[in-house]
Design a protein around this motif. Structure first.
Motif, PDB file in Angstrom:
ATOM      1  N   GLU A 191      -7.961 -28.665  58.327  1.00 41.69           N
ATOM      2  CA  GLU A 191      -9.340 -28.645  59.190  1.00 41.69           C
ATOM      3  C   GLU A 191      -8.156 -29.367  60.608  1.00 41.69           C
ATOM      4  N   GLU A 203      -5.008 -27.847  62.026  1.00 42.60           N
ATOM      5  CA  GLU A 203      -5.046 -26.518  62.986  1.00 42.60           C
ATOM      6  C   GLU A 203      -5.667 -26.541  64.242  1.00 42.60           C
ATOM      7  N   ARG A 204      -6.534 -28.689  64.376  1.00 41.69           N
ATOM      8  CA  ARG A 204      -6.172 -28.758  65.014  1.00 41.69           C
ATOM      9  C   ARG A 204      -5.627 -29.315  66.366  1.00 41.69           C
ATOM     10  N   ALA A 248      -8.923 -20.598  64.171  1.00 45.67           N
ATOM     11  CA  ALA A 248      -8.883 -21.792  63.418  1.00 45.67           C
ATOM     12  C   ALA A 248      -9.753 -22.354  62.195  1.00 45.67           C
ATOM     13  N   ASP A 249     -10.970 -21.899  62.045  1.00 43.86           N
ATOM     14  CA  ASP A 249     -12.044 -21.966  61.520  1.00 43.86           C
ATOM     15  C   ASP A 249     -11.978 -20.567  59.921  1.00 43.86           C
ATOM     16  N   ALA A 250     -11.189 -19.592  60.900  1.00 41.91           N
ATOM     17  CA  ALA A 250     -11.097 -18.813  59.995  1.00 41.91           C
ATOM     18  C   ALA A 250      -9.727 -19.056  58.933  1.00 41.91           C
ATOM     19  N   ARG A 251      -8.674 -20.271  58.714  1.00 36.37           N
ATOM     20  CA  ARG A 251      -8.448 -20.577  57.722  1.00 36.37           C
ATOM     21  C   ARG A 251      -8.673 -21.606  57.022  1.00 36.37           C
ATOM     22  N   ARG A 252      -9.885 -22.333  56.646  1.00 33.39           N
ATOM     23  CA  ARG A 252     -10.766 -23.042  56.129  1.00 33.39           C
ATOM     24  C   ARG A 252     -12.030 -22.887  55.994  1.00 33.39           C
ATOM     25  N   ASP A 253     -13.158 -22.189  56.902  1.00 43.57           N
ATOM     26  CA  ASP A 253     -13.992 -22.242  55.798  1.00 43.57           C
ATOM     27  C   ASP A 253     -14.275 -20.499  55.798  1.00 43.57           C
ATOM     28  N   ALA A 257     -15.706 -17.062  57.685  1.00 47.54           N
ATOM     29  CA  ALA A 257     -15.605 -17.139  58.956  1.00 47.54           C
ATOM     30  C   ALA A 257     -13.940 -16.776  58.372  1.00 47.54           C
ATOM     31  N   LYS A 295     -16.480 -24.794  51.994  1.00 45.64           N
ATOM     32  CA  LYS A 295     -15.760 -25.395  52.325  1.00 45.64           C
ATOM     33  C   LYS A 295     -14.413 -26.148  51.103  1.00 45.64           C
ATOM     34  N   GLU A 328     -17.748 -34.388  52.095  1.00 48.72           N
ATOM     35  CA  GLU A 328     -18.270 -33.568  52.809  1.00 48.72           C
ATOM     36  C   GLU A 328     -19.542 -32.806  52.181  1.00 48.72           C
TER      37      GLU A 328
END
Length: 423
Positions: free
Chosen positions: A87, A90-91, A107-112, A115, A159, A191
């Protein structure tokens, strides 16, 4: 604009990400560690080698501070070392190394995982039927609408990783109780699982496609086939991971699907780990990690193929050609130890015989005589118990040694920690 000549930045250099430091140092490239938290997640703590990094940068909530420090270094890349670093990496990458970054808007689609599935479905690629929510009534309505009432289901966090928190619900019986019990749980990364995925349970053969991407071109590094088993109430416990020869007939279709998935979630640069279930109706995405294959797999992949995601990353950073595919040099299988129950374990010396097997390449067992053992529920438990890498020119020798390992496990005696009933 000249090519950046500074260090490589690895966010959370844990698990397989810890292998970057020595590989880059051999080519004269410094490594800067960015840590997404003060301490590594417990599952990764033993893999962290702080001596490899002179001045780690700890992210404490101020992204601009980290960006400013990294820009001053003129880094070559910003990469995630493991899942906990995806995360943040990717930011950072689009802001610090835009020429070697993935699509920022995805970016969210590569972690969540929700998404991720949504982006893949939006690209017209088949996905597993699923919903992500914190509302049990919304799930109930979805089950009715999709005709999945009474079907086998999977409940899991969007996640986490390594099958942490993944629960199979046979026939959907008690799914609402499982959902309610796991909502709000703290996962292995610290988390809170404030939403949960509920999926149709799909069957087939599970594969992992490991890739390295450069300028949006996705090259194949290796393909492995997973064998998973149920261990009592725990689903999808790792049994084996077998490296496949590049001539395996399933690979072209799996690779085509994986490349479409990588495009759909915006992968442009770096290593990725794509887990796919090959069902009767075709391949379906389980999940994708925008980082190297974990658990130290790249060092074992070097034995099987002579190459790895780590090595390809290094070659790309020094301007050398990067291979497009691989060749299997040795038959190789990772055998994950499985504990059928929790308790106190005896007879652990039986596992010493694993090292005498003809195909033994590497093994680790973390049990102590008279010490505790946890029933194997997920990959973290498997790695805490131990595993063996069997590697040999003869596939039959590897298969025979696998059977020996399972026989040695049956010699272990696990006694319950529960007190005997009175009277």
């Amino acid at each position: 604009m000249s090519e950046p000549s500074g260090p490589a930045v690895i966010v959370d250099p844990y698990s397989s990400g810890a292998l970057f430091a020595s590989a880059l140092a051999e080519r004269g490239i410094d490594v800067v560690a960015v840590l997404s938290a003060e301490r590594p997640p417990e599952a990764y703590a033993s893999s962290y080698q702080p001596r490899d990094y002179r001045d780690p940068i700890v992210y404490r909530g101020d992204l601009s501070e980290v960006v400013d420090r990294l820009r001053a270094l003129d880094p070559r890349c910003v990469l995630a070392g493991c899942e906990s670093g995806v995360e943040l990496a990717e930011r950072l990458a689009p802001l610090v190394t835009p020429a070697r970054a993935n699509v920022a808007g995805l970016a969210d689609a590569r972690r969540d995982k929700w998404a991720m599935a949504s982006a893949v479905a939006a690209a017209g690629i088949p996905t597993i039927p699923q919903i992500c929510t914190d509302d049990v009534d919304e799930v109930r309505a979805w089950l009715v609408d999709t005709g999945l009432v009474g079907a086998d289901l999977v409940v899991k966090p969007p996640k986490s990783a390594s099958t942490d928190g993944v629960v199979k619900v046979a026939g959907g019986v008690g799914w609402a109780d499982v959902f309610t019990a796991n909502l709000g749980r703290v996962n292995q990364f610290g988390e809170v699982d404030d939403r949960l995925l509920v999926q149709q349970y799909v069957t087939g053969t599970e594969y992992v496609i490991d890739t390295f991407s450069q300028d949006g071109v996705h090259a194949l590094v290796d393909v492995c086939r997973y064998q998973k088993v149920d261990n009592g109430p725990y689903m999808a416990v790792y049994d084996t991971m077998r490296w496949l020869p590049e001539t395996d007939p399933e690979i072209p279709g799996l690779l085509d699907y994986a490349r479409r998935v990588l495009d759909a979630v915006g992968v442009r640069y770096g290593a990725a780990h794509v887990e796919i279930m090959l069902t009767e109706s075709g391949p379906l995405l389980i999940e994708l990690g925008a980082r190297p294959h974990g658990g130290g797999q790249p060092r074992f992949n070097r034995i099987a193929t002579g190459d790895s995601q780590i090595d390809r990353t290094v070659r790309s950073l020094v301007g050398e050609p990067v291979s497009e595919t691989y060749r299997l040099a040795r038959h190789q299988t990772c055998v994950f130890h499985i504990a059928p129950a929790s308790g106190t374990v005896h007879g652990v010396s039986a596992l010493d015989k694993v090292r005498d097997l003809p195909s033994h390449h590497f093994s680790v067992q973390n049990l102590t005589e008279g010490g505790p053992v946890q029933a194997t529920r997920n990959l973290v438990d498997s790695l805490e118990f131990g595993f063996a890498i069997l590697s040999h020119p003869d596939a039959e020798q590897v298969a025979a040694d696998y059977q020996v390992i399972r026989g040695l496990e049956r010699e272990l005696v696990i006694t319950s920690d529960q007190p005997a009933p009175i009277g």
